[in-house]
Scaffold this motif. Structure first.
Motif, PDB file in Angstrom:
ATOM      1  N   SER A  61       0.823  -1.205   0.000  1.00 30.86           N
ATOM      2  CA  SER A  61       0.000   0.000   0.000  1.00 30.86           C
ATOM      3  C   SER A  61       0.853   1.248   0.000  1.00 30.86           C
ATOM      4  O   SER A  61       0.573   2.223  -0.682  1.00 30.86           O
ATOM      5  CB  SER A  61      -0.936  -0.011   1.214  1.00 30.86           C
ATOM      6  OG  SER A  61      -1.762  -1.156   1.178  1.00 30.86           O
ATOM      7  N   SER A  62       1.903   1.258   0.842  1.00 36.22           N
ATOM      8  CA  SER A  62       2.752   2.442   0.919  1.00 36.22           C
ATOM      9  C   SER A  62       3.493   2.686  -0.378  1.00 36.22           C
ATOM     10  O   SER A  62       3.632   3.819  -0.829  1.00 36.22           O
ATOM     11  CB  SER A  62       3.744   2.293   2.080  1.00 36.22           C
ATOM     12  OG  SER A  62       4.562   1.159   1.880  1.00 36.22           O
ATOM     13  N   THR A  63       3.968   1.596  -0.993  1.00 34.72           N
ATOM     14  CA  THR A  63       4.677   1.784  -2.257  1.00 34.72           C
ATOM     15  C   THR A  63       3.746   2.268  -3.352  1.00 34.72           C
ATOM     16  O   THR A  63       4.116   3.092  -4.184  1.00 34.72           O
ATOM     17  CB  THR A  63       5.332   0.460  -2.690  1.00 34.72           C
ATOM     18  OG1 THR A  63       4.338  -0.571  -2.693  1.00 34.72           O
ATOM     19  CG2 THR A  63       6.457   0.075  -1.757  1.00 34.72           C
ATOM     20  N   SER A  64       2.495   1.804  -3.337  1.00 35.75           N
ATOM     21  CA  SER A  64       1.554   2.275  -4.352  1.00 35.75           C
ATOM     22  C   SER A  64       1.245   3.742  -4.161  1.00 35.75           C
ATOM     23  O   SER A  64       1.111   4.492  -5.125  1.00 35.75           O
ATOM     24  CB  SER A  64       0.262   1.464  -4.279  1.00 35.75           C
ATOM     25  OG  SER A  64      -0.361   1.637  -3.008  1.00 35.75           O
ATOM     26  N   LYS A  79      -0.420  12.132   2.497  1.00 34.39           N
ATOM     27  CA  LYS A  79      -1.196  11.989   3.734  1.00 34.39           C
ATOM     28  C   LYS A  79      -2.612  11.524   3.440  1.00 34.39           C
ATOM     29  O   LYS A  79      -3.180  10.712   4.187  1.00 34.39           O
ATOM     30  CB  LYS A  79      -1.210  13.319   4.483  1.00 34.39           C
ATOM     31  CG  LYS A  79       0.143  13.703   5.055  1.00 34.39           C
ATOM     32  CD  LYS A  79       0.062  15.025   5.796  1.00 34.39           C
ATOM     33  CE  LYS A  79       1.422  15.403   6.385  1.00 34.39           C
ATOM     34  NZ  LYS A  79       1.378  16.711   7.093  1.00 34.39           N
ATOM     35  N   LEU A  80      -3.190  12.022   2.348  1.00 35.70           N
ATOM     36  CA  LEU A  80      -4.542  11.606   1.985  1.00 35.70           C
ATOM     37  C   LEU A  80      -4.590  10.121   1.638  1.00 35.70           C
ATOM     38  O   LEU A  80      -5.506   9.398   2.069  1.00 35.70           O
ATOM     39  CB  LEU A  80      -5.025  12.447   0.803  1.00 35.70           C
ATOM     40  CG  LEU A  80      -6.412  12.089   0.244  1.00 35.70           C
ATOM     41  CD1 LEU A  80      -7.486  12.277   1.298  1.00 35.70           C
ATOM     42  CD2 LEU A  80      -6.723  12.944  -0.985  1.00 35.70           C
ATOM     43  N   ALA A  81      -3.609   9.637   0.888  1.00 31.93           N
ATOM     44  CA  ALA A  81      -3.572   8.216   0.527  1.00 31.93           C
ATOM     45  C   ALA A  81      -3.436   7.330   1.771  1.00 31.93           C
ATOM     46  O   ALA A  81      -4.108   6.299   1.893  1.00 31.93           O
ATOM     47  CB  ALA A  81      -2.426   7.962  -0.441  1.00 31.93           C
ATOM     48  N   ASN A  82      -2.571   7.744   2.702  1.00 36.23           N
ATOM     49  CA  ASN A  82      -2.398   6.961   3.933  1.00 36.23           C
ATOM     50  C   ASN A  82      -3.660   6.969   4.786  1.00 36.23           C
ATOM     51  O   ASN A  82      -4.032   5.948   5.384  1.00 36.23           O
ATOM     52  CB  ASN A  82      -1.222   7.510   4.732  1.00 36.23           C
ATOM     53  CG  ASN A  82       0.112   7.236   4.051  1.00 36.23           C
ATOM     54  OD1 ASN A  82       0.239   6.269   3.316  1.00 36.23           O
ATOM     55  ND2 ASN A  82       1.094   8.081   4.284  1.00 36.23           N
ATOM     56  N   LYS A  83      -4.337   8.111   4.853  1.00 40.60           N
ATOM     57  CA  LYS A  83      -5.570   8.184   5.644  1.00 40.60           C
ATOM     58  C   LYS A  83      -6.644   7.284   5.051  1.00 40.60           C
ATOM     59  O   LYS A  83      -7.431   6.666   5.791  1.00 40.60           O
ATOM     60  CB  LYS A  83      -6.054   9.638   5.715  1.00 40.60           C
ATOM     61  CG  LYS A  83      -5.193  10.537   6.577  1.00 40.60           C
ATOM     62  CD  LYS A  83      -5.730  11.946   6.615  1.00 40.60           C
ATOM     63  CE  LYS A  83      -4.770  12.884   7.342  1.00 40.60           C
ATOM     64  NZ  LYS A  83      -4.603  12.500   8.759  1.00 40.60           N
ATOM     65  N   GLU A 106      -9.978   2.276   5.523  1.00 39.95           N
ATOM     66  CA  GLU A 106     -10.432   0.955   5.105  1.00 39.95           C
ATOM     67  C   GLU A 106     -10.153  -0.092   6.176  1.00 39.95           C
ATOM     68  O   GLU A 106     -10.969  -0.986   6.422  1.00 39.95           O
ATOM     69  CB  GLU A 106      -9.759   0.558   3.785  1.00 39.95           C
ATOM     70  CG  GLU A 106     -10.185   1.401   2.599  1.00 39.95           C
ATOM     71  CD  GLU A 106     -11.677   1.315   2.340  1.00 39.95           C
ATOM     72  OE1 GLU A 106     -12.249   0.221   2.548  1.00 39.95           O
ATOM     73  OE2 GLU A 106     -12.276   2.339   1.953  1.00 39.95           O
ATOM     74  N   LYS A 107      -8.992   0.007   6.815  1.00 37.60           N
ATOM     75  CA  LYS A 107      -8.667  -0.955   7.866  1.00 37.60           C
ATOM     76  C   LYS A 107      -9.583  -0.791   9.075  1.00 37.60           C
ATOM     77  O   LYS A 107      -9.988  -1.771   9.711  1.00 37.60           O
ATOM     78  CB  LYS A 107      -7.196  -0.794   8.263  1.00 37.60           C
ATOM     79  CG  LYS A 107      -6.226  -1.268   7.184  1.00 37.60           C
ATOM     80  CD  LYS A 107      -4.790  -1.174   7.651  1.00 37.60           C
ATOM     81  CE  LYS A 107      -3.839  -1.691   6.584  1.00 37.60           C
ATOM     82  NZ  LYS A 107      -4.002  -3.147   6.367  1.00 37.60           N
TER      83      LYS A 107
END
Length: 284
Positions: free
Chosen positions: A56-59, A161-165, A170-171
């Motif tokens: 996820s982080s790499t994407s 930050k938006l992608a990580n949030k 979802e989790k």
């Protein structure tokens, strides 16, 4: 001789068996330690459960690496023209050619001048052409100020930050489905609410930056100075004489009103005089 060798061999055999037993016990202890280190440990807190995985982080990083440069252009121009209406017609033609539009319009008409203030939004690629058109064909440029602001770093930071949030959101939603107690459900729902608010703010900021990048802003002021001479019927000697009388009367009224505004101090004057006379009588 045999009586001496037999006890010695027996003692040596006992020592070898003890050393082998010690080695087996040490190996067993090391095996247990290794198994404990390799065994999966449960997460210590809710945040550790929600750490995004490597994929996820790499994407997210791959998506943000492809962001192009974000540059916001703004400008201010002040142009002196002969007639406001004719200049406005020329401005409208130039706006149509460059796919621009007027966001805000203000007009001021005084005894000294006429001013038309326009807030113009133009596509980023047509900004320079619009400035050149105004400089060449509308009037005499009195002032011009163009600025560029690179917001690529801010845009990239907000995007990451938006992608990580979104990954955390979802989790949390998956955890909410498997929550067993009411306390856990309320805690997870509060986390989801906070994340949704933060995501809305981040997405709004990205939309604002995109709008400012895609459409540049130009504040255009069309200025016409009125000629004051005795040849004009409206601004001749008679008009100036009447204006002078009016200004003199207004000044007198303002002075009189200024004096009246000090009326509380006038009330203190009789009191001061009374106290002064009383003190003077007591004085030997």
């Amino acid at each position: 001789m045999r009586t001496i060798l037999l006890p010695l061999l027996f003692i040596a055999f006992i020592n070898c068996s003890k050393s082998n037993a010690d080695k087996h016990s040490v190996n067993a202890a090391l095996t247990e330690i290794i198994m404990e280190d390799e065994a999966p440990r449960p997460p210590s807190s809710l945040s550790e459960k929600l750490l995004p995985d490597n994929k996820s982080s790499t994407s997210a990083e791959i998506k943000t690496d492809t962001i192009s440069r974000k540059i916001i252009k703004n400008g201010n121009m002040r142009i002196q023209v002969g007639e406001i209406k004719k200049a406005q017609t020329l401005v409208n033609d130039i706006l149509k050619k460059n796919n621009a539009y007027i966001q805000k319009e203000e007009f001021q008409n005084t005894d000294m001048n006429e001013t038309m203030n326009l807030t113009i939004r133009v596509p980023h690629k047509n900004f320079d052409a619009l400035i050149n058109s105004f400089s060449d064909g509308v009037g005499s440029v009195l002032s011009k100020n163009i600025s560029s602001d690179d917001v690529t770093e801010e845009y990239t930071d907000v995007s990451i930050k938006l992608a990580n949030k979104k990954i955390y959101l979802e989790k949390y939603r998956d955890m909410l489905k498997s929550a067993k107690t009411t306390k856990d459900m309320l805690e997870i729902q509060e986390k989801i609410r906070i994340l949704e608010d933060e995501i809305d703010v981040a997405e709004g900021r990205l939309r604002f930056i995109d709008d400012r990048v895609n459409y540049s802003t130009l504040n255009l002021s069309l200025y016409k100075e009125k000629v004051r001479s005795s040849a004009t019927s409206k601004i001749g000697f008679g008009s100036r004489f009447v204006d002078s009388l009016t200004e003199g009367w207004n000044s007198f009224v303002a002075f009189l009103l200024g004096i009246i505004s000090f009326w509380p101090f006038f009330l203190l004057i009789p009191l001061v005089i009374f106290l002064w006379k009383k003190w003077k009588k007591r004085k030997p």
